[in-house]
Design an enzyme around this catalytic site. Structure first.
Site, PDB file in Angstrom:
ATOM      1  N   ASP A   1      -1.859 -12.403  -6.828  1.00 49.91           N
ATOM      2  CA  ASP A   1      -2.528 -10.884  -6.497  1.00 49.91           C
ATOM      3  C   ASP A   1      -3.953 -11.109  -6.127  1.00 49.91           C
ATOM      4  O   ASP A   1      -4.682 -11.978  -6.572  1.00 49.91           O
ATOM      5  CB  ASP A   1      -2.176  -9.999  -7.452  1.00 49.91           C
ATOM      6  CG  ASP A   1      -2.099  -8.787  -6.992  1.00 49.91           C
ATOM      7  OD1 ASP A   1      -1.079  -8.297  -6.577  1.00 49.91           O
ATOM      8  OD2 ASP A   1      -2.947  -7.885  -6.759  1.00 49.91           O
TER       9      ASP A   1
ATOM     10  N   TYR B   1       4.213   0.005   9.907  1.00 47.54           N
ATOM     11  CA  TYR B   1       4.910  -0.640   8.689  1.00 47.54           C
ATOM     12  C   TYR B   1       6.486  -1.022   8.965  1.00 47.54           C
ATOM     13  O   TYR B   1       6.986  -2.026   9.066  1.00 47.54           O
ATOM     14  CB  TYR B   1       5.000   0.105   7.289  1.00 47.54           C
ATOM     15  CG  TYR B   1       5.656  -0.300   6.218  1.00 47.54           C
ATOM     16  CD1 TYR B   1       5.132  -1.536   5.649  1.00 47.54           C
ATOM     17  CD2 TYR B   1       6.911   0.416   5.762  1.00 47.54           C
ATOM     18  CE1 TYR B   1       6.071  -1.811   4.519  1.00 47.54           C
ATOM     19  CE2 TYR B   1       7.553  -0.371   4.604  1.00 47.54           C
ATOM     20  CZ  TYR B   1       6.883  -1.632   3.946  1.00 47.54           C
ATOM     21  OH  TYR B   1       7.461  -1.825   2.723  1.00 47.54           O
TER      22      TYR B   1
END
Length: 318
Positions: free
Chosen positions: A34, A142
């Site tokens: 991450d 998106y």
């Protein structure tokens, strides 16, 4: 033994999927990554490394040094956040996917998982029982990135035989992570307000139906898809996935029927425009046919489970 890399592991889906994968394959074979270095605290049961998915060389280094065989590519900028910085959202969402597809081709990885979304649909898509194959004209960055990503996934399967698999998730609801910038995240935040006894202001209209899914169903679907024999996977763009459909008013009424006392108000913002282009319900018969998909949680079962478990989670989180 499979050795699995997860990008965006600290996100809403990643937090729970990483644990599920560790339960199956052993934490020593799971490599959570991450961009947020402090996320390491979440992953004491497996390997963790900070990683910016835009760093192709860093990604390739981990894949080669750790002998990775599968990648679950979950890192992305979600719908509402993407609208605030569309060019960066497009760059991150698309370039990271292409980097991973190239790595899969070059390193001959066993499988790739990449999540798509109902955001691929648009204003001219059938709203009710949206079929697997239909008009897709997304009008958010998106959704555009997810539609393009689906085409790239199918291209790499057809052209290079990369075993890439994908699901078009509906709105995902869980209690083990905070809202992450999605248009459906009101359905996560409302439970936090209910537990804390605070009034909730919803950014969607009370009658806005959207397809949703409880996180345990989403995890099960992902694992079922990835564990299915390759010959059963007939769709290499992305599978429709259905769960439950409801509007904010119905969710609120379901929650208060189970005990919490709080009020709701409605103040639609730019996310309402996004939601208005998304389906009300989803036809997932292709997933049922090809790999035996079936969801388990309805609205009442989901609400009861969250209200039972969220208070303890919040205590531990704080």
């Amino acid at each position: 033994m499979e050795r699995i890399l997860i990008t965006g592991a600290a996100g809403q889906l990643g937090s729970e999927l990483t644990q599920a994968l560790a339960d199956i394959y052993g934490g020593e074979n799971i490599f959570a990554t991450d961009i947020n270095e402090s996320a390491a605290l979440k992953f004491d049961y497996c390997n963790f490394a900070p990683l910016n998915v835009m760093d192709r060389d860093g990604l390739a280094k981990i894949v080669k040094s750790e002998k990775i065989t599968q990648i679950y590519h979950l890192a992305a900028i979600l719908s509402a956040t993407s609208e605030k910085n569309p060019l960066f959202a497009w760059q991150l969402n698309m370039e990271s996917l292409l980097s991973i597809l190239e790595l899969a081709k070059e390193q001959k990885l066993n499988k790739i998982y990449w999540p798509s979304s109902i955001a691929v649909f648009g204003p001219n898509t059938p709203l009710q029982n949206t079929p697997q194959h239909c008009v897709m004209d997304p009008n958010t960055v998106y959704g555009i990135s997810k539609q393009a990503g689906e085409r790239w996934c199918e291209y790499y399967f057809q052209k290079y035989n990369v075993d890439v698999r994908s699901i078009r998730y509906p709105g995902l609801i869980g209690y083990k992570s905070l809202p992450g910038g999605g248009t459906t995240d009101y359905a996560v935040d409302i439970f936090h307000k209910a537990i804390e006894g605070e009034d909730f202001e919803c950014f969607l209209k009370e009658d806005t139906y959207l397809p949703m899914m409880y996180m345990p169903d989403a995890i099960k679907a992902t694992l079922d898809l990835m564990h299915a024999p390759a010959e059963n996977i007939k769709i290499r763009s992305s599978y429709n996935l259905g769960g439950i459909s409801f509007n904010p008013k119905e969710l609120y009424e379901c929650i208060i029927s189970q005990g919490p006392k709080f009020d709701i108000s409605y103040n639609p913002d730019f996310r309402q425009n996004i939601a208005d282009t998304w389906p009300d319900s989803i036809d997932d018969s292709a997933a049922q046919r090809d790999w035996g998909w079936k969801h388990s949680y309805g609205l009442e079962e989901m609400a009861k489970d969250i209200l039972t478990n969220l208070p303890e989670y919040l205590v531990n989180f704080k």
